[in-house]
Design an enzyme around this catalytic site. Structure first.
Site, PDB file in Angstrom:
ATOM      1  N   HIS A  51      -3.699   0.804   7.850  1.00 29.41           N
ATOM      2  CA  HIS A  51      -2.346   1.374   7.849  1.00 29.41           C
ATOM      3  C   HIS A  51      -2.298   2.605   6.937  1.00 29.41           C
ATOM      4  CE1 HIS A  51       2.213   0.835   7.646  1.00 29.41           C
ATOM      5  NE2 HIS A  51       1.960   1.721   6.705  1.00 29.41           N
ATOM      6  N   GLU A  52      -2.852   2.466   5.732  1.00 28.75           N
ATOM      7  CA  GLU A  52      -2.816   3.583   4.777  1.00 28.75           C
ATOM      8  C   GLU A  52      -3.715   4.729   5.237  1.00 28.75           C
ATOM      9  OE1 GLU A  52      -0.465   3.568   2.777  1.00 28.75           O
ATOM     10  OE2 GLU A  52      -0.055   1.438   3.043  1.00 28.75           O
ATOM     11  N   HIS A  96      -2.069   7.017   7.566  1.00 32.68           N
ATOM     12  CA  HIS A  96      -1.156   7.981   6.922  1.00 32.68           C
ATOM     13  C   HIS A  96      -1.872   9.290   6.583  1.00 32.68           C
ATOM     14  CE1 HIS A  96       2.696   6.017   6.388  1.00 32.68           C
ATOM     15  NE2 HIS A  96       2.168   4.953   5.823  1.00 32.68           N
ATOM     16  N   CYS A 153       6.542  -0.503   6.559  1.00 32.44           N
ATOM     17  CA  CYS A 153       6.072   0.667   5.829  1.00 32.44           C
ATOM     18  C   CYS A 153       7.162   1.123   4.867  1.00 32.44           C
ATOM     19  CB  CYS A 153       5.757   1.780   6.826  1.00 32.44           C
ATOM     20  SG  CYS A 153       5.215   3.315   6.074  1.00 32.44           S
ATOM     21  N   LEU A 154       6.751   1.516   3.674  1.00 35.35           N
ATOM     22  CA  LEU A 154       7.730   1.972   2.677  1.00 35.35           C
ATOM     23  C   LEU A 154       8.427   3.264   3.114  1.00 35.35           C
ATOM     24  CD1 LEU A 154       5.747   1.224  -0.617  1.00 35.35           C
ATOM     25  CD2 LEU A 154       7.653  -0.093   0.334  1.00 35.35           C
ATOM     26  N   GLN A 165       2.987   9.857   1.258  1.00 36.43           N
ATOM     27  CA  GLN A 165       4.302   9.203   1.198  1.00 36.43           C
ATOM     28  C   GLN A 165       5.106   9.610  -0.031  1.00 36.43           C
ATOM     29  OE1 GLN A 165       2.487   5.119   2.111  1.00 36.43           O
ATOM     30  NE2 GLN A 165       4.535   4.960   2.951  1.00 36.43           N
ATOM     31  N   GLY A 183       0.827  -1.201   0.000  1.00 35.24           N
ATOM     32  CA  GLY A 183       0.000   0.000   0.000  1.00 35.24           C
ATOM     33  C   GLY A 183       0.859   1.247   0.000  1.00 35.24           C
TER      34      GLY A 183
HETATM   35 ZN    ZN Z   1       3.032   3.095   5.591  1.00 35.87          ZN
END
Ligand code: ZN
Length: 151
Positions: free
Chosen positions: A130-131, A134, A88-89, A51, A46
């Site tokens: 999770h997304e 953000h 997480c990226l 991000q 995701g």
């Molecule tokens: Zn993340």
């Protein structure tokens, strides 16, 4: 194809609340396309617009159930609980355990501006939560236990 740079924890943009998308114009479509390319390249599950430095309430998810785009998402209900590992990226090389709902029902707009509602469970639900966090400046490390580094 355009890969955007994924910002990392410590960048204050990640801590800001993203803004509603008022109009799905060519720039938003471009952003969605770039987010897809960026997510695939990074091999993530995701990615939220913040991000890649864009404070818009948009995220994309790539899971077993398919590839989904969410614009102005709202979590309208949750059910149950799950606890498991997340990464997480924007937090490279770290992992931690997070408590999330087992199921979520989300309402959002697609890229055509059409409203849809989807029920997700297990990993799909976890990815959405999770997304979604953000979009409100929350990073999973805020909620994680046993935060650990890859080795
Ligand atoms: Zn993340």
């Amino acid at each position: 194809m355009a890969i955007r740079k994924i910002i990392q924890l410590g960048d204050e943009t990640l801590r800001k609340r993203s803004f509603e998308v008022n109009q799905i114009d060519a720039k938003v479509i471009q952003l969605l396309d770039d987010m897809k390319d960026t997510l695939y390249k990074a091999k993530g599950a995701g990615l939220a617009a913040v991000q890649v430095g864009m404070l818009k309430r948009i995220f994309v998810v790539d899971v077993e159930e398919g590839y989904f785009e969410f614009i102005n998402p709202e979590i309208i209900s949750t059910k149950g609980e799950q606890y498991g590992v997340e990464g997480c990226l924007s937090v490279k090389g770290k992992w931690g355990d997070v408590k999330r709902p087992k199921e979520v029902t989300v309402k959002a707009l697609d890229r055509n501006g059409k409203s849809f509602t989807i029920k997700a469970k297990d990993f799909f639900a976890k990815a959405i939560c999770h997304e979604y966090d953000h979009l409100n400046g929350i990073v999973y490390v805020d909620k994680a236990d046993n935060l650990r580094s890859e080795n």
